[in-house]
Design a protein around this motif. Structure first.
Motif, PDB file in Angstrom:
ATOM      1  N   PRO A 190       6.850   9.667  -9.577  1.00 14.70           N
ATOM      2  CA  PRO A 190       6.002   8.718  -8.851  1.00 14.70           C
ATOM      3  C   PRO A 190       4.855   9.415  -8.138  1.00 14.70           C
ATOM      4  O   PRO A 190       4.918  10.627  -7.878  1.00 14.70           O
ATOM      5  N   PRO A 191       3.801   8.678  -7.804  1.00 13.55           N
ATOM      6  CA  PRO A 191       2.690   9.263  -7.042  1.00 13.55           C
ATOM      7  C   PRO A 191       3.079   9.454  -5.577  1.00 13.55           C
ATOM      8  O   PRO A 191       4.232   9.225  -5.192  1.00 13.55           O
ATOM      9  N   GLU A 192       2.117   9.867  -4.779  1.00 11.90           N
ATOM     10  CA  GLU A 192       2.358  10.014  -3.351  1.00 11.90           C
ATOM     11  C   GLU A 192       2.621   8.639  -2.728  1.00 11.90           C
ATOM     12  O   GLU A 192       2.164   7.614  -3.227  1.00 11.90           O
ATOM     13  N   ARG A 193       3.364   8.628  -1.624  1.00 12.77           N
ATOM     14  CA  ARG A 193       3.601   7.371  -0.915  1.00 12.77           C
ATOM     15  C   ARG A 193       2.265   6.748  -0.511  1.00 12.77           C
ATOM     16  O   ARG A 193       1.364   7.422  -0.038  1.00 12.77           O
ATOM     17  N   GLY A 194       2.178   5.446  -0.667  1.00 10.43           N
ATOM     18  CA  GLY A 194       0.947   4.739  -0.349  1.00 10.43           C
ATOM     19  C   GLY A 194       0.072   4.479  -1.551  1.00 10.43           C
ATOM     20  O   GLY A 194      -0.774   3.585  -1.516  1.00 10.43           O
ATOM     21  N   GLU A 195       0.254   5.253  -2.625  1.00 12.54           N
ATOM     22  CA  GLU A 195      -0.484   5.000  -3.862  1.00 12.54           C
ATOM     23  C   GLU A 195       0.231   3.904  -4.653  1.00 12.54           C
ATOM     24  O   GLU A 195       1.333   3.487  -4.327  1.00 12.54           O
ATOM     25  N   ASP A 196      -0.436   3.440  -5.717  1.00 20.32           N
ATOM     26  CA  ASP A 196       0.114   2.343  -6.499  1.00 20.32           C
ATOM     27  C   ASP A 196       1.216   2.844  -7.431  1.00 20.32           C
ATOM     28  O   ASP A 196       0.953   3.528  -8.421  1.00 20.32           O
ATOM     29  N   TYR A 197       2.442   2.497  -7.127  1.00 21.17           N
ATOM     30  CA  TYR A 197       3.579   2.787  -7.994  1.00 21.17           C
ATOM     31  C   TYR A 197       3.620   1.775  -9.138  1.00 21.17           C
ATOM     32  O   TYR A 197       3.171   0.637  -8.990  1.00 21.17           O
ATOM     33  N   THR A 198       4.175   2.183 -10.267  1.00 20.66           N
ATOM     34  CA  THR A 198       4.531   1.193 -11.279  1.00 20.66           C
ATOM     35  C   THR A 198       5.803   0.490 -10.815  1.00 20.66           C
ATOM     36  O   THR A 198       6.472   0.931  -9.873  1.00 20.66           O
ATOM     37  N   ILE A 199       6.147  -0.601 -11.462  1.00 19.41           N
ATOM     38  CA  ILE A 199       7.333  -1.363 -11.056  1.00 19.41           C
ATOM     39  C   ILE A 199       8.594  -0.505 -11.170  1.00 19.41           C
ATOM     40  O   ILE A 199       9.412  -0.447 -10.244  1.00 19.41           O
ATOM     41  N   LEU A 200       8.747   0.197 -12.292  1.00 21.57           N
ATOM     42  CA  LEU A 200       9.946   1.023 -12.476  1.00 21.57           C
ATOM     43  C   LEU A 200       9.970   2.204 -11.519  1.00 21.57           C
ATOM     44  O   LEU A 200      11.031   2.599 -11.035  1.00 21.57           O
ATOM     45  N   GLN A 201       8.819   2.798 -11.258  1.00 19.01           N
ATOM     46  CA  GLN A 201       8.775   3.905 -10.303  1.00 19.01           C
ATOM     47  C   GLN A 201       9.269   3.458  -8.930  1.00 19.01           C
ATOM     48  O   GLN A 201      10.002   4.187  -8.254  1.00 19.01           O
TER      49      GLN A 201
END
Length: 430
Positions: A190-201
């Motif tokens: 997953p990306p850093e917190r606050g960035e746009d996660y995918t649904i599964l991430q």
């Protein structure tokens, strides 16, 4: 099933849209919207009496046509506004909407208490509903006034604006497109917190698991207490009028919890960098005391216990939904919002059906056997005394404390994230 799930459609359309339009005031926005949801039952009840009197069948008809009518009427206006900068007095406008909603809540509380003590005539119902509608639509006046001010300022800016050469010729710089990554390649990266996660991430992240467990233990327990107000009151010997008043008061306290947690958490977050999960932890800890008060069975403190639990149940929703938007971004917020919301009914099922229902029936059967009575098929079990609920709510209090500990784990995991400027990217985009 369709009726019970219809609220999630309206909730998604209105709440997600407003959070995307006001990302730097999301706690306030969620608190306001959820606060009005808490008042909606009392509002529809008043309108029902004003239109149909006391015809019970007509209540189902009203619920069938009124929400779709409102949704279809306002459908055009509920949309994400692209390219709109944050207004400098945005929070001030939200406070004005808060004051109006507080007036509406106070009026509903006063009318509800009066109706529980005095029988209203049809004329009195209609007069009170007229005042109700004035308060309900008062925010429109605030919004129109603000829009006129913004439009006037925008016109003045445009009159003084000299377009840049590149923009004047329509030469907008193009942004290079990165190579698309297959959806299953980065599920566990997953990306850093606050960035746009995918649904599964988001769904497979530890943060979401912690939030889900916290909601099951916390919101599930408080929702169980609210669902059993009638039976708890009867078990302790309260008259029906007092039980009806308890129900109304819990609704009002739920509203206060929603708006308070939304506004207060936003102030503490922006001014003092207090993590929103920490405020959720405090709410869960407070709910433990409410459950313990019910388990004690002291009649004089039942209203205090229900007020605490109503406030806590209301306060949890804005906090949980705001945390989801902050940790996992807004791109898939509609899906993640409803996934987080699904934890509450799961918790209610576990505590209400499997725990409280089991102990209630067991104690009721014991009381019948002590009186020499036998249960016939179809008989409704009635339990008298605090023994009906003591064990259940002691277990719920312990479960809420576990939820409090789990929530604090999220505080430790996200403290570095909340120390930064979580709204910086929204200002840069604007």
């Amino acid at each position: 099933m369709i009726g019970a799930n219809s609220q999630t459609f309206t909730n998604t359309g209105a709440l997600v849209t407003c959070v995307k339009n006001f990302p730097e005031s999301r706690g306030i926005v969620i608190g306001l919207l959820k606060g009005f949801v808490g008042l909606s039952g009392a509002i529809i009840t008043q309108l029902f009496h004003a239109i149909y009197g006391n015809n019970g069948k007509s209540l189902v008809l009203l619920i069938a046509w009124l929400p779709p009518f409102v949704c279809c009427t306002l459908l055009k206006y509920v949309r994400v506004m692209k390219g709109v900068n944050r207004q400098e007095n945005e929070v001030k406008i939200f406070y004005q909407l808060l004051y109006i909603s507080l007036g509406l809540a106070g009026f509903l509380l006063m009318v509800t208490i009066l109706q529980n003590r005095v029988a209203f005539t049809l004329v009195e119902y209609r007069l009170s509903s007229c005042v109700l509608l004035l308060l309900l639509f008062a925010p429109i006046v605030v919004v129109i006034r603000e829009e006129l001010r913004i439009g006037k300022n925008r016109k003045q800016v445009l009159d003084d604006f000299t377009p840049l050469k590149g923009l004047e010729q329509g030469k907008l710089p193009s942004r290079s497109q990165g190579k698309e990554v297959l959806w299953f390649k980065n599920v566990f990266k997953p990306p850093e917190r606050g960035e746009d996660y995918t649904i599964l991430q988001a769904l497979l992240s530890i943060d979401m698991l912690i939030l889900f467990i916290t909601t099951i233990f916390g919101a599930g327990g408080t929702l169980t207490a609210i669902d059993n107000i009638g039976q708890i009151g009867k078990a302790l010997g309260y008259p029906n009028t007092s039980i009806a008043t308890f129900t109304s008061l819990v609704s009002i306290w739920g509203y206060l919890g929603r708006v308070a947690s939304g506004f207060v958490s936003e102030i503490f977050l922006t001014k003092y960098k207090v993590p929103r999960p920490l405020m959720l932890t405090f709410v869960l800890l407070l709910s433990c005391f409410g459950h313990i008060l019910i388990a004690m069975g002291v009649p004089s403190v039942l209203d205090v216990a229900l007020a605490i639990l109503g406030f806590c149940f209301g306060a949890m929703a804005p906090l949980i939904f705001s945390i989801i938007s902050e940790l996992f971004g807004l791109k898939h917020y509609a899906t993640l919002l409803n996934f987080g919301g699904a934890a509450s009914p799961i918790g209610a099922y576990v505590f209400n059906v499997r725990l409280v229902g089991h102990f209630y029936d067991k104690e009721a059967l014991r009381q019948m056997e002590a009186l020499g009575l036998f249960r016939k098929p179809g008989d409704h079990l009635t339990c008298i005394g605090i023994e009906c609920y003591r064990s259940s709510f002691l277990i719920i209090a312990a479960a809420s404390f576990v939820g409090c500990i789990v929530s604090y784990i999220l505080v430790l995991r996200t403290r570095k994230f909340y120390k930064g400027d979580i709204y910086k990217k929204f200002r840069e985009q604007a």
